[in-house]
Design a protein around this motif. Structure first.
Motif, PDB file in Angstrom:
ATOM      1  N   ALA A 146     -18.221  -2.978  12.639  1.00  0.00           N
ATOM      2  CA  ALA A 146     -18.720  -1.990  13.598  1.00  0.00           C
ATOM      3  C   ALA A 146     -17.794  -0.778  13.679  1.00  0.00           C
ATOM      4  N   VAL A 147     -16.509  -0.972  13.481  1.00  0.00           N
ATOM      5  CA  VAL A 147     -15.559   0.133  13.547  1.00  0.00           C
ATOM      6  C   VAL A 147     -15.859   1.160  12.463  1.00  0.00           C
ATOM      7  N   GLU A 207     -28.795  -4.839  14.520  1.00  0.00           N
ATOM      8  CA  GLU A 207     -29.787  -5.846  14.936  1.00  0.00           C
ATOM      9  C   GLU A 207     -29.197  -7.246  14.928  1.00  0.00           C
ATOM     10  N   LYS A 208     -28.390  -7.549  13.939  1.00  0.00           N
ATOM     11  CA  LYS A 208     -27.775  -8.867  13.836  1.00  0.00           C
ATOM     12  C   LYS A 208     -26.408  -8.913  14.518  1.00  0.00           C
TER      13      LYS A 208
END
Length: 104
Positions: A34-35, A28-29
């Motif tokens: 992310a990996v 959301e932010k």
């Protein structure tokens, strides 16, 4: 040995640093690692157990030869030049930041 380069260096096999919490992926932010989305402290420790063998964290996790993060200050200061690269969003960010601070 003339120098050391650490690229996203895994310097703490115990996964004890705060960035395992502060760099969790938040879609959301659009913030965090992310990996390694879905990887948390427990998962990091499980990965270390695979590398070190069953009971490896308990037996060897704080050994400086396994986790340079826990090396004595005198040993860190006697090292050749060290270049550490780590991304601001990585779960292992604090390992490199604190290790660098102790090397100065």
């Amino acid at each position: 040995l003339r120098g050391v380069i650490g690229l996203s260096a895994w310097a703490d096999m115990t996964a004890s640093t705060p960035s395992y919490d502060t760099r969790q992926w938040d879609a959301e932010k659009c913030f965090g690692d992310a990996v390694n989305a879905g990887v948390d402290r427990k998962a990091g420790q499980e990965e270390a157990e695979v590398y070190l063998g069953r009971g490896g964290i308990r037996r060897h996790g704080r050994d400086w030869r396994v986790s340079p993060f826990f090396a004595p200050a005198a040993r860190l200061k006697s090292m050749p030049p060290v270049l550490l690269h780590v991304g601001d969003y990585e779960l292992i960010l604090d390992e490199s930041v604190h290790l660098h601070g102790r090397m100065e």
